[in-house]
Every structure is written in C-alpha cells, then in structure tokens.
Design an enzyme around this catalytic site. Structure first.
Site, PDB file in Angstrom:
ATOM      1  CD1 TRP A 133      -1.367  -2.076   2.237  1.00  0.00           C
ATOM      2  CD2 TRP A 133      -2.847  -1.199   0.255  1.00  0.00           C
ATOM      3  NE1 TRP A 133      -2.626  -3.504   1.979  1.00  0.00           N
ATOM      4  CE2 TRP A 133      -3.652  -2.471   0.797  1.00  0.00           C
ATOM      5  CE3 TRP A 133      -3.828  -0.841  -0.413  1.00  0.00           C
ATOM      6  CZ2 TRP A 133      -5.059  -3.685   0.317  1.00  0.00           C
ATOM      7  CZ3 TRP A 133      -5.026  -1.246  -1.316  1.00  0.00           C
ATOM      8  CH2 TRP A 133      -5.286  -2.380  -1.249  1.00  0.00           C
TER       9      TRP A 133
ATOM     10  CD  GLU B 102      -1.615  -5.524   7.770  1.00  0.00           C
ATOM     11  OE1 GLU B 102      -0.268  -6.172   8.642  1.00  0.00           O
ATOM     12  OE2 GLU B 102      -2.624  -5.621   6.885  1.00  0.00           O
TER      13      GLU B 102
END
Length: 231
Positions: free
Chosen positions: A122, A187
């Site tokens: 990302w 996460e």
C-alpha cells in the site's frame, strides 16, 4: 545495550523457521548483543540453532487460555506476559516479527521509541484506498480519508514499554469487538493504534518488501523478503 527480535511462530511456517534464524543471525543487529525470543506452541519442532557471537535465543511456549480465541489475541497476551515477566529487564529495544527472510543488514538505524513498518502493498497507493477499518461500530475504525500511512503487522517494535502499550490497546480493541459479536482483524487494530499514537520511527518498505512485486526504482536495498505466500 541489548536488542531483541521476538518471533511469532505459526504452525504452518516450519519450513521457514530455520531460514529465518540463519538469516537473522547474519543480518539482525550484527555486532551487538541480541536475544532471539521464539514463540511457538510445539517446542519439539524447534530446529537445532547455532548462533554467532553475542547472539542467544530463548524459547517462549504459547499458553492457550481459551482455544476459541483469535490466534493473534493469544499471541499478544503471551507477549504481554513475557514483557512484564522478564523481557523489559533483559533488552533495551524489542522488535516483534513474523517469520521472513533477512537479505541485508537490519541495524541500529531502525531503532526508535516506537517503530512501525510501512506496508509494501500500500505504500505507493492513495490513502483513500487503504484497507483500514471503515465500520464505525468497530474499535479499529478510522474515518475514510484519514490516516497518513498503512502499517504492516509483520514488524513493529520500540522500547519494551511502548510495545507493551501497543499490544494492550490492540487486545482491548479485539475484545471489544468480540463482545459485540463483530469481526475485526489484528492489523486493523495496529493501524488504529498508530493512527492515534504516531510512531517515532518509520521503516520503509525496503525493510519488508514482497519479492513477488516488480521492484520500483525507489526500492534500493531489500532488507527483508516478505514471505507473502504464507498468508
């Protein structure tokens, strides 16, 4: 000064454990005192470990309070107990890692009071596409359009006190969602923590790059090769 890599070992990672230990012994804080804490549920599967000078290891056996609990919650509870019982008195800095392969030196440039790893998948994406938790009912909720980075849960660290704060807050978030019969991932809680409590040190994607990706020119030296096929 003592450094530590606390390794969270999953049942399906047997084939990688020896590779991890060998590569970490060569590249993790080379030339410094290091303790490798290895957490696993079946100690009999621990391979023979031979480490270089200044490096030692300690085995941490996973204790299952409730077998129905999320495995990451079980790991975090065990880590919290270990920090309080002995780690905080044994090391100055603590890194929590899943098993991956070191390719180059992971040295003192990574140290900080609170250390977060930028996610390779990302890092080059617009923040609007980050897979943060957008359900406002969940403890890990981050409003759309907010958040500076998306952090990877495979590596985080800092001084033991800061690592303990992080895992305690993550546990609270997971328990909150579980009681409300809501589903959230570990996460997401880590990203919520760093959204509220900015890390003092950011590790570039070079410190945990996915070798299955085409390597862009911005990535000069891969310190750790992320074994993404394990997920």
């Amino acid at each position: 000064m003592f450094f530590s890599a606390f390794v969270m070992f999953h049942r399906f990672e047997d084939q990688y454990l020896k590779q991890f230990i060998q590569s970490a012994d060569k590249h993790f804080m080379h030339g410094y005192n290091v303790i490798f804490y290895i957490m696993m549920d079946e100690p009999s599967r621990l391979p023979r470990i031979e480490l270089g000078p200044l490096h030692t290891f300690k085995l941490c056996v996973i204790f299952y309070e409730n077998t129905w609990q999320d495995f990451n919650l079980i790991l975090m509870k065990n880590l919290g107990v270990s920090i309080l019982s002995h780690m905080q008195d044994e090391v100055n800095f603590l890194f929590v890692m899943t098993i991956n392969i070191f390719k180059n030196d992971f040295g003192v440039e990574t140290l900080g009071k609170s250390v977060a790893q930028l996610h390779a998948w990302w890092y080059f994406k617009n923040a609007n596409y980050f897979p943060c938790e957008r359900n406002s009912k969940l403890a890990a909720f981050i409003p759309f359009g907010q958040g500076d980075f998306y952090y990877h849960s495979v590596i985080f660290g800092g001084i033991p006190e800061e690592v303990l704060k992080l895992i305690e807050e993550n546990q609270k978030g997971i328990i909150h969602d579980t009681k409300k019969e809501l589903t959230s991932i570990y996460e997401s809680h880590l990203n919520k923590y760093f959204f509220l409590h900015k890390p003092t040190k950011l590790l570039s994607p070079e410190y945990n790059w996915d070798p299955n990706f085409r390597t862009p020119p911005q990535i000069k030296h891969i310190q750790i090769a992320w074994q993404s096929e394990k997920i």
